[in-house]
Enzyme design. Structure first.
Site, PDB file in Angstrom:
ATOM      1  N   ALA A  82       0.801  -1.234   0.000  1.00  0.00           N
ATOM      2  CA  ALA A  82       0.000   0.000   0.000  1.00  0.00           C
ATOM      3  C   ALA A  82       0.836   1.287   0.000  1.00  0.00           C
ATOM      4  CB  ALA A  82      -0.968  -0.034   1.180  1.00  0.00           C
ATOM      5  N   ARG A 110      -4.954  -0.076  -9.246  1.00  0.00           N
ATOM      6  CA  ARG A 110      -5.331  -1.113  -8.269  1.00  0.00           C
ATOM      7  C   ARG A 110      -6.400  -0.535  -7.338  1.00  0.00           C
ATOM      8  NH1 ARG A 110      -0.708  -4.473  -5.519  1.00  0.00           N
ATOM      9  NH2 ARG A 110      -2.436  -5.952  -5.345  1.00  0.00           N
ATOM     10  N   GLN A 166       4.286 -13.337  -1.829  1.00  0.00           N
ATOM     11  CA  GLN A 166       5.048 -12.176  -1.343  1.00  0.00           C
ATOM     12  C   GLN A 166       5.840 -12.504  -0.077  1.00  0.00           C
ATOM     13  OE1 GLN A 166       1.858 -12.098  -2.365  1.00  0.00           O
ATOM     14  NE2 GLN A 166       1.253 -10.092  -3.151  1.00  0.00           N
ATOM     15  N   ASP A 214      -3.973  -2.674   3.820  1.00  0.00           N
ATOM     16  CA  ASP A 214      -4.194  -1.843   2.629  1.00  0.00           C
ATOM     17  C   ASP A 214      -5.263  -0.796   2.850  1.00  0.00           C
ATOM     18  OD1 ASP A 214      -3.127  -4.580   1.680  1.00  0.00           O
ATOM     19  OD2 ASP A 214      -2.690  -3.134   0.084  1.00  0.00           O
TER      20      ASP A 214
HETATM   21  O1  MRU Z   1      -0.977  -7.285  -3.356  1.00  0.00           O
HETATM   22  P1  MRU Z   1       0.089  -6.613  -2.571  1.00  0.00           P
HETATM   23  O2  MRU Z   1       1.390  -7.337  -2.576  1.00  0.00           O
HETATM   24  O3  MRU Z   1       0.236  -5.141  -2.949  1.00  0.00           O
HETATM   25  O4  MRU Z   1      -0.482  -6.653  -1.087  1.00  0.00           O
HETATM   26  C1  MRU Z   1       0.283  -6.128  -0.051  1.00  0.00           C
HETATM   27  C2  MRU Z   1      -0.314  -6.317   1.272  1.00  0.00           C
HETATM   28  O5  MRU Z   1      -1.374  -6.865   1.449  1.00  0.00           O
HETATM   29  C3  MRU Z   1       0.423  -5.691   2.429  1.00  0.00           C
HETATM   30  O6  MRU Z   1       0.263  -6.451   3.581  1.00  0.00           O
HETATM   31  C4  MRU Z   1      -0.159  -4.299   2.666  1.00  0.00           C
HETATM   32  O7  MRU Z   1      -0.124  -3.557   1.480  1.00  0.00           O
HETATM   33  C5  MRU Z   1       0.552  -3.577   3.714  1.00  0.00           C
HETATM   34  S1  MRU Z   1       2.129  -3.012   3.142  1.00  0.00           S
HETATM   35  C6  MRU Z   1       2.915  -2.192   4.361  1.00  0.00           C
END
Ligand code: MRU
Length: 372
Positions: A55, A90, A207, A248
């Site tokens: 995010a 997104r 991830q 997010d």
């Molecule tokens: O789909 P992504 O990899 O963008 O999702 C990321 C997450 O869900 C993280 O946990 C969230 O963005 C917090 S980042 C500090």
């Protein structure tokens, strides 16, 4: 690249200050490749393809993307068009809209020939603010780690490590530095606390396995990758002392949207009496909504992310293979919502609070209706 969490920075201004460079997260941990973002469409592509993700980093990239667009066309129409393209990349992380709104507000008062400079200054301020916010989240989260370590008799010389479980990557790679959920981990490790991290692999894009394991490894933090389904078992057997995740979008009532699978970890933590913390930078709070289940748009991504898996071949090339029978359909929901009642505390840059409207307003009183 050795790091303490503060030095992994996945976005930077190019040396000649003409554009932005981002670390391509679609290739990590196998290849370290930087991509030049020279215009609005490069920035939009980087966000959509998840070369950058997480995010806060999505927000920072969009902010720089607006700068790149205004260099080309600083008119009102150019600003509106760039905003539309970047906003559509997104849907779930509210930081994207927050950053675009902040840059637009900073540039609008200026005549067109001054707008690009104003946008760059604001984008850089957003990036540096993210670093400061995350460092503060680390300091505030560290107090909870210390409390928990004392309560379970872990984390110090002569005792076992404090076992922390995290999901997805809410690390430095998801931000401008430090990470949110990883910041207390890095700070605890730097202070000599013995911390061990259970890293959920986080299917389908992995991830955790790809990014969190990489950055914890760079920083020398002991960790073990587990399949997404292992967390509940580990919790039942006393092998998890606390969970910490990023987010997010958090509603004004404290519901937490995060990577798909977060909700199941929160349920298991509740069942086992284990604290479930959410690291929350204030730009991730969506003060306009209350009910996370009904009001947060959940991204649905390409089914290929589920039917195929990517990795490094023996010769180092990164490629993907099919997991499912040819023609099998897959559903790919990117995020889920953890109701506030399952969250033990929100850790913000201003301190920690219960996941509730009153808890959040206690830390952000300027958001109370009728307050300046
Ligand atoms: O789909 P992504 O990899 O963008 O999702 C990321 C997450 O869900 C993280 O946990 C969230 O963005 C917090 S980042 C500090």
């Amino acid at each position: 690249m050795k790091s303490d969490g503060s030095t992994i920075r996945p976005i930077r201004l190019a040396a000649d200050a003409s554009c932005v460079e981002v670390l391509d997260q679609t290739l990590l941990p196998h290849q370290l490749a930087w991509r030049r973002l020279a215009g609005r469409d490069d920035a939009a592509h980087a966000i959509r393809s998840m070369q950058v993700r997480g995010a806060p980093l999505i927000g920072a990239t969009a902010a720089f993307g607006l700068w790149l667009a205004l260099k080309h066309d600083p008119s009102d129409a150019g600003l509106a068009a760039a905003d539309e393209v970047l906003r559509a990349t997104r849907p779930t992380a509210v930081n994207l809209a927050w950053a675009l709104d902040a840059v637009a507000a900073a540039v609008r008062p200026w005549p067109p020939n001054a707008r690009a400079a104003a946008a760059l200054a604001k984008a850089q301020a957003i990036a540096e603010e993210d670093v400061a916010i995350n460092a503060a989240i680390g300091r505030n989260g560290l107090k909870l780690f210390e409390e928990r370590a004392r309560a379970v008799g872990a984390g110090r010389d002569g005792t076992r490590p404090l076992n922390v479980l995290t999901h997805c990557n809410a690390g430095a790679l998801a931000c401008v530095a430090w990470g949110t959920a990883t910041s207390p981990i890095y700070q605890a490790h730097a202070q000599g606390m013995h911390v061990h991290v259970w890293v959920d692999e986080t299917r389908p894009r992995n991830q955790g396995a790809n990014l969190t394991a990489w950055e914890l490894g760079q920083s020398g933090v002991p960790h073990t990758v587990i399949v997404d389904n292992a967390g509940g078992h580990l919790m039942q057997h006393g092998k998890v002392d606390l969970c910490i995740v990023g987010t997010d979008r958090v509603t004004a009532d404290g519901d937490v949207c995060n990577k798909i699978g977060t909700y199941l970890k929160a349920l298991a933590a509740k069942d086992n009496g284990i604290p479930f913390y959410v690291a929350l930078p204030s730009p991730t709070i969506d003060w306009t909504i209350q009910d996370g289940l009904r009001e947060i748009p959940i991204e649905e991504r390409d089914e290929r992310e589920v039917t195929h898996i990517q990795g490094a071949l023996a010769d180092g090339r990164v490629d993907s293979v099919r997991l499912t029978p040819e023609g099998a359909r897959a559903a790919n929901y990117g995020f889920d919502v953890t109701p506030a009642r399952l969250v033990s505390a929100l850790i913000t840059e201003r301190g920690t609070c219960p996941a509730s409207r009153e808890g959040l307003l206690g830390l952000f009183p300027e958001r109370r209706p009728n307050v300046g």
